[in-house]
Design an enzyme around this catalytic site. Structure first.
Site, PDB file in Angstrom:
ATOM      1  N   TYR A   1      41.475  36.457  33.201  1.00 55.03           N
ATOM      2  CA  TYR A   1      42.144  37.715  32.881  1.00 55.03           C
ATOM      3  C   TYR A   1      41.356  38.921  33.377  1.00 55.03           C
ATOM      4  CZ  TYR A   1      38.690  37.595  29.117  1.00 55.03           C
ATOM      5  OH  TYR A   1      37.511  37.516  28.420  1.00 55.03           O
TER       6      TYR A   1
ATOM      7  N   GLU B   1      29.297  31.906  32.517  1.00 53.83           N
ATOM      8  CA  GLU B   1      29.908  32.850  31.590  1.00 53.83           C
ATOM      9  C   GLU B   1      29.046  33.216  30.383  1.00 53.83           C
ATOM     10  OE1 GLU B   1      32.913  34.532  31.783  1.00 53.83           O
ATOM     11  OE2 GLU B   1      32.793  33.847  33.861  1.00 53.83           O
TER      12      GLU B   1
END
Length: 242
Positions: free
Chosen positions: A56, A131
């Site tokens: 996203y 991440e």
């Protein structure tokens, strides 16, 4: 195609050289065993079939992994939000920044990537190492139901439902714009991150109303900091900064 107010010329004004301060010692760093154990747990929780990853934000324009398929998808019950406090990467201690995460409520249109066939634990571990890097972030990694043109499936999502220390939730866009127009770290500026995200979402035909409003506010904020800059409107089809 719509014209962005935030241009590459304005983004360039936000760049400055910043040293990497290294990990914050107040967070508990993950070691090799931690990554392996977490990857195995997530792999056990995964559905049968291929591994999908929900993107996203930066994973859309800088995935750092190979994929064999990508398509639009929607996560309901979540929305994009610049709510992750950053004093590294795209911010500094002197001028903290903000990064995107998913906050509860609404919907988020994004992109899902299908990874090549392979050992799921190994694939997931590589994603985890990109991440997250501390124990406090583990809870933000989860399987997210997403709706696609072919139906609903589960994809691995990062920085989902963040709370507590290191977050600034539900901030007005005007506040976020002031931060993004000023923050820069050793990998780049907050304005650059926003520019890349909005322009690549447009390439997929995704119109995030909040981010579109935010890029306008950030452009105005940069002009107010650096004086009036005549750059002209730039098409989102132009090659973005990477």
């Amino acid at each position: 195609m719509r014209q962005m107010s935030l241009t590459s010329e304005l983004v360039a004004l936000c760049h400055r050289e910043e040293a990497d301060p290294g990990p914050d010692g107040s967070w508990m760093q993950l070691n090799d065993d931690d990554f392996r154990i977490l990857a195995l747990r997530l792999s056990d929780e995964a559905d049968e079939g291929p591994l999908w990853v929900f993107a996203y934000g930066s994973l859309i324009w800088k995935p750092a992994f190979e994929s064999v398929e990508r398509q639009r998808a929607t996560a309901y019950g979540w929305h994009r939000s610049f709510c992750l406090d950053m004093v590294r990467w795209r911010g500094s201690v002197a001028q903290p920044g903000l990064m995107l995460a998913l906050e509860r409520g609404g919907r988020c249109d994004g992109v899902i990537y299908c990874l090549p066939d392979g050992e799921k634990p190994a694939q997931i571990e590589r994603l985890l190492r990109r991440e997250i890097d501390d124990h406090e972030s583990i809870g933000s990694v989860r399987w997210v139901p997403v709706r696609t043109a072919q139906g609903t499936l589960r994809a691995l999502g990062f920085w989902v439902g963040v709370t507590g220390r290191g977050t600034s939730l539900n901030q007005p866009l005007e506040t976020v714009a002031r931060v993004l127009a000023r923050a820069c770290g050793h990998v780049g500026s907050g304005a650059e991150y926003l520019y890349n995200t909005v322009s690549h979402l447009e390439e997929f035909g995704i119109r995030d109303r909040n981010l579109w409003r935010l890029q306008l506010l950030v452009a105005d904020e940069i002009r107010s900091i650096h004086g009036h800059v005549e750059t002209g409107a730039q098409s989102v089809s132009a090659v973005p900064i990477t």
